[in-house]
Design a protein around this motif. Structure first.
Motif, short mmCIF file in Angstrom:
data_model
loop_
_atom_site.label_atom_id
_atom_site.label_comp_id
_atom_site.label_asym_id
_atom_site.label_seq_id
_atom_site.Cartn_x
_atom_site.Cartn_y
_atom_site.Cartn_z
N GLU A 103 -23.73 -45.62 1.75
CA GLU A 103 -22.69 -46.57 2.12
C GLU A 103 -21.64 -45.84 2.95
O GLU A 103 -21.30 -44.69 2.68
CB GLU A 103 -22.05 -47.17 0.87
N VAL A 104 -21.11 -46.54 3.97
CA VAL A 104 -20.15 -45.94 4.89
C VAL A 104 -18.94 -46.85 5.01
O VAL A 104 -19.08 -48.07 5.19
CB VAL A 104 -20.76 -45.71 6.28
N LEU A 105 -17.74 -46.26 4.89
CA LEU A 105 -16.48 -46.96 5.13
C LEU A 105 -15.89 -46.40 6.42
O LEU A 105 -15.79 -45.19 6.59
CB LEU A 105 -15.51 -46.73 3.98
N ILE A 106 -15.47 -47.30 7.31
CA ILE A 106 -14.91 -46.89 8.60
C ILE A 106 -13.53 -47.52 8.73
O ILE A 106 -13.38 -48.75 8.65
CB ILE A 106 -15.79 -47.35 9.78
N ARG A 107 -12.51 -46.70 8.94
CA ARG A 107 -11.14 -47.22 9.04
C ARG A 107 -10.26 -46.23 9.79
O ARG A 107 -10.65 -45.06 9.98
CB ARG A 107 -10.56 -47.47 7.65
N THR A 108 -9.10 -46.68 10.23
CA THR A 108 -8.13 -45.79 10.87
C THR A 108 -7.37 -45.04 9.78
O THR A 108 -7.41 -45.40 8.59
CB THR A 108 -7.14 -46.57 11.73
N HIS A 109 -6.64 -44.00 10.21
CA HIS A 109 -5.83 -43.24 9.25
C HIS A 109 -4.77 -44.14 8.60
O HIS A 109 -4.50 -44.02 7.40
CB HIS A 109 -5.18 -42.05 9.94
N GLN A 110 -4.17 -45.04 9.39
CA GLN A 110 -3.18 -45.94 8.84
C GLN A 110 -3.81 -46.92 7.85
O GLN A 110 -3.26 -47.20 6.80
CB GLN A 110 -2.48 -46.72 9.97
N MET A 111 -4.99 -47.44 8.18
CA MET A 111 -5.70 -48.32 7.24
C MET A 111 -5.99 -47.58 5.94
O MET A 111 -5.91 -48.16 4.85
CB MET A 111 -7.00 -48.82 7.86
N HIS A 112 -6.35 -46.31 6.06
CA HIS A 112 -6.68 -45.53 4.87
C HIS A 112 -5.44 -45.34 4.00
O HIS A 112 -5.50 -45.44 2.76
CB HIS A 112 -7.23 -44.17 5.28
N LYS A 113 -4.30 -45.11 4.64
CA LYS A 113 -3.05 -44.96 3.89
C LYS A 113 -2.73 -46.23 3.12
O LYS A 113 -2.38 -46.18 1.93
CB LYS A 113 -1.92 -44.61 4.86
N VAL A 114 -2.89 -47.38 3.77
CA VAL A 114 -2.62 -48.66 3.11
C VAL A 114 -3.67 -48.95 2.04
O VAL A 114 -3.37 -49.49 0.98
CB VAL A 114 -2.55 -49.80 4.14
N ALA A 115 -4.92 -48.57 2.30
CA ALA A 115 -5.98 -48.80 1.32
C ALA A 115 -5.71 -48.03 0.03
O ALA A 115 -6.00 -48.52 -1.07
CB ALA A 115 -7.33 -48.38 1.90
N GLU A 116 -5.16 -46.84 0.14
CA GLU A 116 -4.87 -46.03 -1.04
C GLU A 116 -3.58 -46.43 -1.73
O GLU A 116 -3.51 -46.48 -2.96
CB GLU A 116 -4.79 -44.55 -0.64
N ALA A 117 -2.53 -46.70 -0.94
CA ALA A 117 -1.20 -46.90 -1.51
C ALA A 117 -0.73 -48.34 -1.46
O ALA A 117 0.30 -48.67 -2.07
CB ALA A 117 -0.18 -46.01 -0.79
N GLY A 118 -1.43 -49.24 -0.77
CA GLY A 118 -1.07 -50.64 -0.75
C GLY A 118 0.36 -50.88 -0.29
O GLY A 118 0.83 -50.28 0.70
N VAL A 119 1.09 -51.70 -1.03
CA VAL A 119 2.45 -52.05 -0.63
C VAL A 119 3.38 -50.85 -0.68
O VAL A 119 4.42 -50.85 -0.01
CB VAL A 119 3.02 -53.18 -1.51
N ILE A 120 3.03 -49.81 -1.45
CA ILE A 120 3.88 -48.62 -1.49
C ILE A 120 3.96 -47.97 -0.12
O ILE A 120 5.00 -47.45 0.29
CB ILE A 120 3.34 -47.61 -2.52
N ALA A 121 2.87 -48.04 0.65
CA ALA A 121 2.82 -47.40 1.96
C ALA A 121 3.57 -48.18 3.02
O ALA A 121 3.76 -47.68 4.13
CB ALA A 121 1.37 -47.23 2.40
N LEU A 122 4.02 -49.40 2.68
CA LEU A 122 4.65 -50.25 3.69
C LEU A 122 6.16 -50.16 3.70
O LEU A 122 6.82 -50.86 4.44
CB LEU A 122 4.20 -51.70 3.49
N GLY A 123 6.72 -49.30 2.83
CA GLY A 123 8.13 -48.99 2.94
C GLY A 123 9.06 -50.02 2.34
O GLY A 123 8.70 -50.85 1.51
#
Length: 718
Positions: free
Chosen positions: A373-393
């Motif tokens: 299985e492969v997940l493809i995303r940008t660095h910013q998408m990855h940050k949001v995927a891990e931290a959710g609303v916390i990453a949005l300031g």
């Protein structure tokens, strides 16, 4: 006070997640404790104890003002001084650890400031007014919200009105819940010295409420570790078996995922695409689910490949190269970039296999047929995927260009669709019990689907939702006028169950008198649809309708009256000499309900709850209204409706729960199951009306029951 302590004997989850790999090793609490005991640093100097927090914070916010953090630590350390955790460490180590968790996820300075102070108002002499004076209204609000949530979890966690108030406060600023989740994570990490029964209780609350909320807030880094910690407490044997699988796999001489990862790197280099290719091991709960689904696990099942790029367009470039050079599994492809998930998650999902056998791996193992299985995303998408609303300031800070829609209006990232729906439901729900059942049902949904509108918009719905749910999600109460739907261009009934990716066009009537059908309730999966339909039916009773026919069941105690007729009111007193008093079957009033009465045929006075829909109709018909008051007798009769998912022995379990509360069953109705759902209607004789809330809670706690409420029959005007 959160007093859980570290217990080295308690097995912690093997933590191979990507967020663990990129963060520092877990901080030694004893070292933090020694730093805290050294006292505050000189004025203006950052204390050594928060150096790790500062380092993590600067990695995400290099220009942040660190002075609020310094002052918050000084206040928290001095306020908690002398308080100890059960591990023997100074209590200040707990808010420090919570704040470090949030800092590593990229939380902004205000959230970290509130996190350092989150237990001060609850456990020390510090007041909310002092917090406001020192740090401003925003920090005060966050600290107050976390304090209230702490009382909910460790107090009466199932009290619906309390939880409703807390959710309203949380909904205004989800940073409150972010702090609470980090607080719970640290307490779960250090739960070992608690009694087993208390560990289990806290783990169950975490599983039933906080993990689903973490999922909906998109904070996967917290959610996955919480899942593993709960798994270890509630299912220790399965937990140890899964740990053993990971240990055995790590001891293998070859790693098929590493082989495929290297092949992917080679393909992307030759295509001129800059990308970082990582192996992302599955956490324990994910691996346990995979093993139950697939049986015997292969090496590639222990993780997934994560490809990180810089731009959105590069995601699709990587996808094209992989599908060209490797063998794609078409059924595994999902595009969560074009259609993000309800919790802000964006990524491309696919699965690939090497096109022919490869025997040049260290162990010489053939690679053909090994699907990764492969997940493809940008660095910013990855940050949001891990931290959710916390990453949005900070939701109140000036918006960036990315936070503006096409019309220049701010898109509120801290109010995802599910949370807005939940807040709408709490306003629309007629009572706290209905809202609580709504919340539990929504959190129980383990996945959501996204359906498309013809105008290009999307609607997020739980799996199994129908066109009825789509109508109320899109139009609110205007959906009462919905006449039908087209699904993927074809005419469909409103009962049609929708699938992920379906296109739905709802056909709306123009007649203002259009009304929903009672049958729609059988097809409504979402609480929003059910609440709207039920509210309309309650306020528009059919003049020709009568309560459903009842079937007799053997009463568990001798009933006062075994007939299906409305019960007599010896309990209600009216100023009509010689009048026969009856309690209305449409609203089943009980003390201390506010009630009124009307004289009907034969001089009988029927007693209704004042909010009953029939009252307005009686007044409009010119019926004489009679003052009614409750007498001294507390015994009463009430009709309750229990809605549940069908399962064996459900009726027996419900009747047993009622009997254990000392309540007699006068009569019962069990409607035929519809879409695996069953509706039970009980007329019950209570020895004391004040016992009604406890009875409803006992019925609601029966496994499979998701709602219990007072009956609202459609009764004809006498």
């Amino acid at each position: 006070m959160s007093a859980e302590a570290t217990n080295p004997a308690t097995p912690g989850p093997i933590a191979p997640e990507a967020h663990r790999r990129r963060s520092r090793p877990r901080i030694d609490l004893r070292r933090l404790g020694r730093a805290a005991l050294l006292g505050s640093a000189g004025r203006g100097r950052l204390p050594d104890a928060i150096s790790h927090v500062v380092e993590a914070h600067r990695a995400h916010h290099p220009d942040a003002d660190l002075e609020p953090l310094r002052r918050a630590y000084v206040l928290a350390e001095s306020s908690h001084r002398g308080q100890m955790r059960k591990s023997g460490e100074p209590y200040i180590t707990h808010p420090l650890a919570v704040t470090l968790i949030l800092a590593e996820l990229g939380a902004e300075t205000t959230t970290l400031t509130a996190s350092l102070l989150h237990d001060t108002v609850e456990d020390t002499e510090v007041t909310l007014d002092q917090v406001r004076e020192e740090f401003g209204e925003e920090v005060r609000y966050l600290v107050d919200g976390v304090t209230k949530l702490e009382k909910v979890d460790y107090g009466a966690a199932a009290e619906p009105e309390t939880f409703r108030k807390m959710l309203v406060a949380t909904g205004n600023d989800v940073r409150v819940m972010s702090i609470k989740l980090a607080d719970r994570l640290h307490n779960m990490r250090t739960l070992g010295v608690m009694r087993p029964e208390k560990q289990a209780r806290i783990a169950k609350v975490t599983r039933d409420v906080l993990i689903p909320l973490a999922e909906r807030l998109g904070v996967q880094a917290l959610k996955t570790e919480l899942e593993d910690l709960v798994f270890a407490i509630l299912h220790p044997e399965e937990y140890e078996r899964t740990r053993g699988l990971i240990v055995d796999n790590a001891a293998r001489p070859d790693d098929p995922l590493a082989e495929i990862a290297e092949e992917v790197r080679k393909i992307l280099r030759e295509a001129g695409l800059q990308a970082e290719v990582l192996i992302r091991p599955r956490h324990l709960v994910s691996l346990h689910r995979t093993s139950r689904k697939r049986g015997r696990l292969r090496g590639v099942d222990f993780g997934r490949l994560l490809v990180l790029v810089n731009e959105d367009a590069d995601c699709y470039g990587v996808l094209g190269e992989l599908h060209t050079c490797l063998t794609p599994v078409v059924s595994e492809f999902k595009d969560f970039i074009a259609v993000p998930k309800f919790n802000l998650y964006q990524s491309l999902h696919t699965a690939v296999a090497l096109p022919q056998a490869r025997t040049d791996s260290p162990g010489g193992t053939p690679m053909a047929g090994q699907v990764a299985e492969v997940l493809i995303r940008t660095h910013q998408m990855h940050k949001v995927a891990e931290a959710g609303v916390i990453a949005l300031g900070n939701p109140y800070a000036s918006p960036t260009e990315e936070q503006l829609d096409s019309d220049g209006e701010r898109v509120d990232p801290t109010r995802p669709g599910w949370l807005s729906r939940l807040l709408d439901w709490q306003e629309a729900a007629p009572d706290p019990d209905t809202f609580w059942s709504t919340l539990r049902e929504d959190l129980a949904q383990d996945r959501e689907i996204t359906v498309l509108r013809p105008d290009g918009g999307t609607i997020g719905l739980p799996a199994g939702a129908s066109c009825v749910d789509a109508a109320y999600a899109q139009y609110g109460e205007d959906a009462h006028a919905c006449m039908g739907a087209r699904v993927n261009g074809r005419l469909a009934t409103l009962s049609t169950v929708l699938r992920d990716g379906d296109t739905v066009q709802l056909l709306m009537g123009q007649d203002a008198s259009s009304e929903p059908s009672r049958e729609w309730l059988e097809h409504a999966r979402t609480p929003a649809a059910r609440i709207a339909i039920q509210r309309w039916l309650a306020t528009h009773p059919s003049p020709d309708a009568t309560p459903d026919a009842e079937i007799s069941v053997a009463p568990l105690r001798p009933p006062v009256d075994s007939s299906a007729a409305p019960p007599s009111g010896a309990n209600a007193v009216v100023d009509e000499p010689g009048a026969t008093v009856r309690l209305a079957g449409c609203c089943t009033p009980v003390p201390p309900d506010a009630v009124t009465g009307f004289v009907v045929r034969g001089g009988v006075v029927t007693v209704h709850r004042v909010e009953c829909a029939v009252v307005a109709r009686m007044k409009d018909a010119g019926r004489k209204e009679v003052d009614v008051r409750w007498g001294d007798t507390t015994e009463c009769r009430v009709t309750l409706v229990a809605e549940s998912f069908g399962r064996p022995h459900l009726l027996a379990d419900l009747t047993e729960a009622i009997a254990l509360e000392g309540v007699a069953i006068v009569s019962a109705t069990v409607e035929p199951p519809s879409q695996q759902r069953v509706r039970h209607t009980y007329t019950l004789q209570l020895p004391d009306a004040a016992h009604l809330p406890a009875l409803m809670r006992a019925m609601r706690n029966v496994p499979g029951v998701y709602d219990v409420g007072r009956a609202q029959h459609q009764a004809a005007t006498p």
